[in-house]
Motif scaffolding. Sequence first.
Motif, short mmCIF file in Angstrom:
data_model
loop_
_atom_site.label_atom_id
_atom_site.label_comp_id
_atom_site.label_asym_id
_atom_site.label_seq_id
_atom_site.Cartn_x
_atom_site.Cartn_y
_atom_site.Cartn_z
N PHE A 32 -1.76 25.33 -2.17
CA PHE A 32 -0.48 24.90 -2.00
C PHE A 32 0.58 25.70 -2.10
N THR A 33 0.53 27.11 -2.66
CA THR A 33 1.44 27.95 -2.99
C THR A 33 2.20 28.27 -1.31
N ARG A 34 1.05 28.53 -0.41
CA ARG A 34 1.48 28.90 1.01
C ARG A 34 1.73 27.62 1.78
N HIS A 35 0.82 26.45 1.61
CA HIS A 35 0.97 25.35 2.69
C HIS A 35 1.22 24.00 2.16
N GLY A 36 1.98 24.05 1.04
CA GLY A 36 2.20 22.91 0.10
C GLY A 36 2.59 21.54 0.83
N GLY A 37 3.63 21.66 1.77
CA GLY A 37 4.19 20.66 2.26
C GLY A 37 3.00 20.01 3.28
N LYS A 38 2.45 20.76 4.19
CA LYS A 38 1.48 20.25 5.14
C LYS A 38 0.17 19.70 4.36
N ILE A 39 -0.04 20.48 3.12
CA ILE A 39 -1.25 19.76 2.50
C ILE A 39 -0.80 18.44 1.77
N VAL A 40 0.20 18.20 1.37
CA VAL A 40 0.58 16.89 0.76
C VAL A 40 0.64 15.71 1.85
N ASN A 86 5.37 13.59 0.67
CA ASN A 86 4.20 12.65 0.11
C ASN A 86 4.64 11.29 0.89
N ALA A 87 5.84 10.90 1.15
CA ALA A 87 6.14 9.38 1.68
C ALA A 87 5.69 9.65 3.20
N LEU A 88 5.80 10.73 3.93
CA LEU A 88 5.15 10.87 5.28
C LEU A 88 3.69 10.75 5.20
N GLY A 89 3.26 11.54 4.29
CA GLY A 89 1.63 11.26 4.28
C GLY A 89 1.22 9.85 4.09
N ALA A 90 1.95 9.12 2.82
CA ALA A 90 1.59 7.74 2.78
C ALA A 90 1.85 6.77 4.07
N VAL A 136 8.56 14.66 -2.64
CA VAL A 136 8.62 13.20 -2.11
C VAL A 136 8.88 13.01 -0.64
N ALA A 137 9.45 13.98 -0.08
CA ALA A 137 9.51 13.68 1.57
C ALA A 137 8.21 13.75 2.25
N GLY A 177 0.88 -1.11 -0.01
CA GLY A 177 0.11 -0.05 0.05
C GLY A 177 0.83 1.22 0.03
N PHE A 178 2.11 1.34 0.97
CA PHE A 178 2.68 2.40 0.94
C PHE A 178 3.54 2.54 -0.60
N ALA A 179 4.15 1.54 -1.16
CA ALA A 179 4.69 1.62 -2.26
C ALA A 179 3.77 2.15 -3.61
N ALA A 180 2.76 1.68 -3.48
CA ALA A 180 1.60 2.07 -4.50
C ALA A 180 1.28 3.44 -4.46
N ALA A 181 1.00 3.82 -3.12
CA ALA A 181 0.72 5.31 -2.93
C ALA A 181 1.71 6.49 -3.41
N VAL A 182 2.85 6.02 -2.82
CA VAL A 182 3.80 6.86 -3.12
C VAL A 182 4.16 7.12 -4.71
N LEU A 183 4.24 5.83 -5.33
CA LEU A 183 4.56 5.75 -6.87
C LEU A 183 3.31 6.36 -7.64
N GLY A 184 2.00 6.06 -7.10
CA GLY A 184 0.88 6.75 -7.81
C GLY A 184 1.02 8.45 -7.69
N ASP A 185 1.07 8.88 -6.62
CA ASP A 185 1.36 10.32 -6.34
C ASP A 185 2.48 11.00 -7.21
N ASN A 186 3.44 10.49 -7.31
CA ASN A 186 4.58 10.72 -8.13
C ASN A 186 4.26 10.66 -9.70
N LEU A 187 3.45 9.96 -10.03
CA LEU A 187 3.07 9.83 -11.52
C LEU A 187 2.06 11.08 -11.61
#
Length: 220
Positions: A110-118, A149-153, A146-147, A66-76
């Motif tokens: 996203f411009t202001r809160h991108g990291g937290k939103i991801v 996104n991986a945390l959120g996943a 990536v950082a 689940g983790f790998a698929a979620a990270v790869l899907g979001d990167n696509l």
Amino acid sequence: MSAPVQLPGFLQTLAPLLDHWGYVAVGFLLFVEDFGVPAPGETVLIAASVYAGAGRLNVVAVGLIGFAAAVLGDNLGYGIGRFGGRTLALRWGRYVFLTEERLDKAEAFFTRHGGKIVTVARFIEGLRQANGIIAGITGMRWLRFVAFNALGAALWVSTWTSVGYLAGNHITTIYNDVNRYALYLLAAAVILVVALVVRHRRRGAAAGTADEPADQNVNE
């Protein structure tokens, strides 16, 4: 062989899919959901975790896939947004209810809160499917994406695999309660976006007003 598992409530429709495809179904549905394709990714993750709790699947394998698929899907999705831009996103976004107005609001946020939103987007229906695309469109740095996104996943997958594994037949009630609070969170995010836009416009108007006397003095 383990006895058949009776999946509760809304998960029952995924039983034939998991019985036949198992881990492949988990990986595939999570992957395609995370770059915008309407698919029951979160639902199959929970259903697989319930299966794991009954001994039909391995919960560690469910979590890792689940983790790998979620990270790869979001990167696509990020790649689609970064290289395809708004035109491509809006052309195909209508199929997942990604309108131009929603995209504008999401970009401003996203411009202001991108990291937290991801990170948080994983838990919010709609944002989960679009956050990679929007991060790419807004030009968020890939390594930063990536950082977060991986945390959120990791948080999202570990939460639902643990809940599904331990909750069993109580999962329907828990899932409905969580989604109710997710709607409140989404409403709060929309309100915050509107507030930020209003504040930005007021500041712009105030700056314009402050410049007027100075311009008049120069002309005099």
